[in-house]
Design a protein around this motif. Structure first.
Motif, PDB file in Angstrom:
ATOM      1  N   GLY A 187       9.198  -9.703 -35.454  1.00  0.00           N
ATOM      2  CA  GLY A 187       8.214 -10.286 -36.380  1.00  0.00           C
ATOM      3  C   GLY A 187       7.393 -11.378 -35.719  1.00  0.00           C
ATOM      4  N   LYS A 213      21.643 -12.797 -35.325  1.00  0.00           N
ATOM      5  CA  LYS A 213      21.298 -13.041 -36.732  1.00  0.00           C
ATOM      6  C   LYS A 213      22.269 -12.279 -37.655  1.00  0.00           C
ATOM      7  N   PHE A 234      25.614 -13.865 -38.004  1.00  0.00           N
ATOM      8  CA  PHE A 234      25.648 -15.089 -38.806  1.00  0.00           C
ATOM      9  C   PHE A 234      25.791 -14.798 -40.305  1.00  0.00           C
ATOM     10  N   GLU A 268       6.520 -15.672 -44.605  1.00  0.00           N
ATOM     11  CA  GLU A 268       7.572 -16.613 -44.160  1.00  0.00           C
ATOM     12  C   GLU A 268       8.818 -16.222 -44.956  1.00  0.00           C
ATOM     13  N   LYS A 273      14.987 -25.034 -44.396  1.00  0.00           N
ATOM     14  CA  LYS A 273      16.092 -24.385 -43.675  1.00  0.00           C
ATOM     15  C   LYS A 273      16.724 -25.419 -42.751  1.00  0.00           C
ATOM     16  N   PHE A 288      20.056 -21.189 -43.878  1.00  0.00           N
ATOM     17  CA  PHE A 288      19.311 -19.989 -43.511  1.00  0.00           C
ATOM     18  C   PHE A 288      19.646 -18.870 -44.499  1.00  0.00           C
ATOM     19  N   PRO A 289      18.730 -17.905 -44.627  1.00  0.00           N
ATOM     20  CA  PRO A 289      18.997 -16.796 -45.557  1.00  0.00           C
ATOM     21  C   PRO A 289      20.328 -16.089 -45.290  1.00  0.00           C
ATOM     22  N   ALA A 290      20.776 -16.100 -44.016  1.00  0.00           N
ATOM     23  CA  ALA A 290      22.039 -15.423 -43.689  1.00  0.00           C
ATOM     24  C   ALA A 290      23.203 -16.021 -44.482  1.00  0.00           C
ATOM     25  N   VAL A 329      16.961 -11.059 -43.271  1.00  0.00           N
ATOM     26  CA  VAL A 329      15.544 -10.695 -43.365  1.00  0.00           C
ATOM     27  C   VAL A 329      15.100 -10.284 -41.963  1.00  0.00           C
ATOM     28  N   SER A 372      -1.218 -17.184 -34.591  1.00  0.00           N
ATOM     29  CA  SER A 372      -0.429 -18.431 -34.572  1.00  0.00           C
ATOM     30  C   SER A 372      -0.091 -18.922 -33.175  1.00  0.00           C
ATOM     31  N   GLY A 398       4.958 -13.654 -29.658  1.00  0.00           N
ATOM     32  CA  GLY A 398       4.732 -13.641 -31.105  1.00  0.00           C
ATOM     33  C   GLY A 398       4.935 -12.268 -31.706  1.00  0.00           C
ATOM     34  N   PRO A 421       6.816 -22.915 -40.615  1.00  0.00           N
ATOM     35  CA  PRO A 421       6.007 -22.848 -39.376  1.00  0.00           C
ATOM     36  C   PRO A 421       4.510 -22.669 -39.595  1.00  0.00           C
TER      37      PRO A 421
HETATM   38  P1  NAD Z   1      12.467 -19.052 -36.913  1.00  0.00           P
HETATM   39  O1  NAD Z   1      12.592 -19.291 -35.455  1.00  0.00           O
HETATM   40  O2  NAD Z   1      12.647 -20.202 -37.851  1.00  0.00           O
HETATM   41  O3  NAD Z   1      13.562 -17.986 -37.356  1.00  0.00           O
HETATM   42  C1  NAD Z   1      13.725 -16.736 -36.785  1.00  0.00           C
HETATM   43  C2  NAD Z   1      14.787 -15.993 -37.542  1.00  0.00           C
HETATM   44  O4  NAD Z   1      16.075 -16.392 -37.094  1.00  0.00           O
HETATM   45  C3  NAD Z   1      14.796 -16.224 -39.046  1.00  0.00           C
HETATM   46  O5  NAD Z   1      15.132 -15.029 -39.701  1.00  0.00           O
HETATM   47  C4  NAD Z   1      15.893 -17.271 -39.252  1.00  0.00           C
HETATM   48  O6  NAD Z   1      16.487 -17.188 -40.524  1.00  0.00           O
HETATM   49  C5  NAD Z   1      16.859 -16.881 -38.162  1.00  0.00           C
HETATM   50  N1  NAD Z   1      17.650 -18.024 -37.693  1.00  0.00           N
HETATM   51  C6  NAD Z   1      17.234 -18.990 -36.837  1.00  0.00           C
HETATM   52  N2  NAD Z   1      18.224 -19.881 -36.617  1.00  0.00           N
HETATM   53  C7  NAD Z   1      19.290 -19.469 -37.343  1.00  0.00           C
HETATM   54  C8  NAD Z   1      20.597 -19.969 -37.552  1.00  0.00           C
HETATM   55  N3  NAD Z   1      21.039 -21.064 -36.943  1.00  0.00           N
HETATM   56  N4  NAD Z   1      21.408 -19.294 -38.400  1.00  0.00           N
HETATM   57  C9  NAD Z   1      20.983 -18.161 -39.006  1.00  0.00           C
HETATM   58  N5  NAD Z   1      19.742 -17.637 -38.848  1.00  0.00           N
HETATM   59  C10 NAD Z   1      18.913 -18.284 -38.036  1.00  0.00           C
HETATM   60  O7  NAD Z   1      11.056 -18.380 -37.133  1.00  0.00           O
HETATM   61  P2  NAD Z   1      10.360 -17.689 -38.398  1.00  0.00           P
HETATM   62  O8  NAD Z   1       9.873 -18.721 -39.329  1.00  0.00           O
HETATM   63  O9  NAD Z   1      11.234 -16.634 -38.982  1.00  0.00           O
HETATM   64  O10 NAD Z   1       9.130 -16.956 -37.723  1.00  0.00           O
HETATM   65  C11 NAD Z   1       8.080 -17.658 -37.110  1.00  0.00           C
HETATM   66  C12 NAD Z   1       7.235 -16.667 -36.349  1.00  0.00           C
HETATM   67  O11 NAD Z   1       6.711 -15.707 -37.237  1.00  0.00           O
HETATM   68  C13 NAD Z   1       6.034 -17.257 -35.660  1.00  0.00           C
HETATM   69  O12 NAD Z   1       6.389 -17.596 -34.342  1.00  0.00           O
HETATM   70  C14 NAD Z   1       4.989 -16.153 -35.720  1.00  0.00           C
HETATM   71  O13 NAD Z   1       4.866 -15.544 -34.452  1.00  0.00           O
HETATM   72  C15 NAD Z   1       5.566 -15.158 -36.658  1.00  0.00           C
HETATM   73  N6  NAD Z   1       4.643 -14.723 -37.710  1.00  0.00           N
HETATM   74  C16 NAD Z   1       4.508 -13.369 -37.867  1.00  0.00           C
HETATM   75  C17 NAD Z   1       3.682 -12.867 -38.846  1.00  0.00           C
HETATM   76  C18 NAD Z   1       3.515 -11.380 -38.989  1.00  0.00           C
HETATM   77  O14 NAD Z   1       2.652 -10.945 -39.772  1.00  0.00           O
HETATM   78  N7  NAD Z   1       4.288 -10.573 -38.286  1.00  0.00           N
HETATM   79  C19 NAD Z   1       2.983 -13.750 -39.685  1.00  0.00           C
HETATM   80  C20 NAD Z   1       3.138 -15.127 -39.483  1.00  0.00           C
HETATM   81  C21 NAD Z   1       3.976 -15.615 -38.491  1.00  0.00           C
END
Ligand code: NAD
Ligand code: SF4
Length: 441
Positions: A54, A63, A66, A172, A190, A193-195, A206, A288, A325, A401
């Motif tokens: 994503g 993930k 967790f 998000e 967070k 986390f959703p997990a 997710v 982004s 990204g 973010p």
């Molecule tokens: P994030 O780094 O916060 O999290 C990534 C994933 O890992 C999430 O699912 C989070 O729940 C999980 N995670 C992280 N640490 C964890 C922990 N300690 N325990 C359990 N789960 C954990 O990033 P994010 O907010 O999910 O994504 C940001 C990114 O999304 C941006 O860098 C951007 O590139 C991207 N983005 C994509 C789109 C799209 O259309 N595809 C749109 C906007 C942004």
């Protein structure tokens, strides 16, 4: 030529339908997985080294590991199909042409995670795709791959498709969960986390559409074989949606060993830049991530070629690198105006901010207004420093973010293209009447 795992059958007529997909070996990975234990599947996913497709690149196996498993509490898999990042359209392609790949990936993943009710939350603007997905779900159900007691294993799974309302912020993950629960899509803080605490406060994974689709080839060829494709921590294949000033926009599957130069100029991928124009800059991972000028895009600061993978694109950090990204690859030629481009993005983030946190709500509006002033030839030199100051105060100071995503493009544009901002300020008449393109990058 890059190895194809996800799109290998995309050219086959009727692959969208169960019968054709099955004839090509579809659902064999699911049959194999359902004979394994959930822990064995998890080990395969971990061994594959798959990183979330994503945008964040978080290791999928980690993930999944967790995911909390309190006794008697249902767990859920939610597929994030709210693909709204400007420049990103790879998930649309997967869902439109290979819906069964996603459904099969969801079946394997749901079985592994212990989710009996899983969801696809899809971007509202993808208005024609839910029907395609729902048809595929019905077909899979009729063939015994969804519903009760799948393949006699005792495992039940229902998949529901939920349409979003057209808000970028609902991509998000926690805003998505709020929206799925029927509320306004405001991101949550967070951790948790959703997990641990996700949909209806239940443990929830997710994952992006492409990440879940990749589970099918991983089960097919094994995690260890998947990890051999690519390089370093950039294992497997990655879908790239390429757009902007290129001859062949589209969705490409790469194995992350090719260089950026090869991706832009080879006939197999983007086919070069139209009208013999020079490359000015590129945003390789959706709007982004930081914009990078051509000199740093084709080579790293150490003179090494830059590769299309997580590590190489980020080489040098934000000062000289960028990010993989979501794989939304936007190419800008020498005629494009960086100030106008940055202003357009600032307007987008300002419009899409949910308004919960002050730095994002107010800061994105300020950045847009200042950029508009500069673009229209009404800016002052001190506006550039003010812009820099505002983006710094947003970054890292918000709930989700989106704040960072709004700040980074402005920071990178000023860092690499300050002379274009100055040109607009020094040439007010010209900047009102023409776009400024700098040919020497
Ligand atoms: P994030 O780094 O916060 O999290 C990534 C994933 O890992 C999430 O699912 C989070 O729940 C999980 N995670 C992280 N640490 C964890 C922990 N300690 N325990 C359990 N789960 C954990 O990033 P994010 O907010 O999910 O994504 C940001 C990114 O999304 C941006 O860098 C951007 O590139 C991207 N983005 C994509 C789109 C799209 O259309 N595809 C749109 C906007 C942004
Ligand atoms: Fe909302 Fe922006 Fe704060 Fe995210 S950073 S919660 S979009 S105000």
């Amino acid at each position: 030529m890059s190895k194809k795992l996800l799109l290998k059958d995309a050219h086959i007529e009727g692959i969208r339908y169960f019968e054709t997909y099955r004839k090509q070996g579809g659902y064999e990975a699911a049959e194999k997985a359902l004979k394994m234990t959930p822990d064995e599947i998890l080990e395969e996913v971990k061994a594959s080294g798959l990183r979330g497709r994503g945008g964040a690149g978080f290791p999928t196996g980690m993930k999944w590991s967790f995911l909390a498993k309190p006794e008697g509490v249902p767990r859920h898999l939610v597929v994030n199909a709210d693909e709204s990042e400007p420049g990103t359209f790879k998930d649309r392609y997967l869902m439109e042409f290979l819906p069964h790949l996603l459904i099969e990936g969801m079946l394997i993943s749901s079985y592994c995670l212990g989710s009996n009710t899983s969801y696809i939350y899809i971007r509202g603007e993808y208005s024609w795709i839910p029907d395609i997905l729902e048809e595929a779900i019905e077909e899979a159900k009729a063939a015994g791959f969804l519903g009760e007691n799948i393949l006699g294993t005792g495992f039940d799974l229902e998949i529901y498709v939920q349409r979003g309302g057209g808000a970028y912020i609902c991509g998000e993950e926690t805003a998505l969960l709020e929206s799925l629960e029927g509320k306004r899509g405001n991101p949550r803080l967070k951790p948790p986390f959703p997990a641990v605490k996700g949909l209806w406060e239940r443990p929830t994974v997710v994952n992006n559409v492409e990440s879940i689709a990749a589970i099918v080839p991983i089960m097919d060829i094994t995690g260890a074989e998947y990890a051999k494709i690519g390089v370093g921590r950039s294992t497997g294949t990655k879908l790239i949606s390429a757009c902007g000033n290129i001859n062949k926009p589209g969705v490409y599957e790469i194995d992350m060993t090719i260089t950026v130069e090869e991706f832009i100029y080879s006939e197999e991928y983007c086919g070069g830049i139209p009208n013999g124009k020079k490359l000015k800059a590129c945003i390789p991972g959706g709007s982004s991530v930081p914009i990078v000028p051509a000199n740093l895009l084709l080579k790293t600061i150490n003179g090494e070629p830059r590769y299309m993978n997580y590590e190489s694109l980020a080489d040098g950090g934000f000062a000289t690198g960028t990010m993989m990204g979501s794989g939304g690859f936007i190419v800008l030629d020498e005629d494009q105006c960086i100030v106008e481009h940055t202003m357009t993005l600032a307007r987008f983030y300002n419009h899409e901010s949910c308004g919960q946190c002050t730095p994002c709500r107010e800061g994105t509006g300020w950045m847009y207004k200042i950029l508009k002033k500069i673009e229209n030839g009404q800016g002052k030199m001190e506006d550039i420093d003010l812009l820099w100051d505002i983006q710094r105060k947003i970054e890292g100071n918000t709930i989700c973010p989106l704040g960072d995503a709004a700040a980074w493009p402005v920071a990178a544009a000023i860092r690499h293209f300050r002379d274009e901002f100055e040109w607009h300020i020094k040439n007010p008449e010209l900047s009102q009447t023409q776009n400024y393109g700098l040919a020497n990058y």
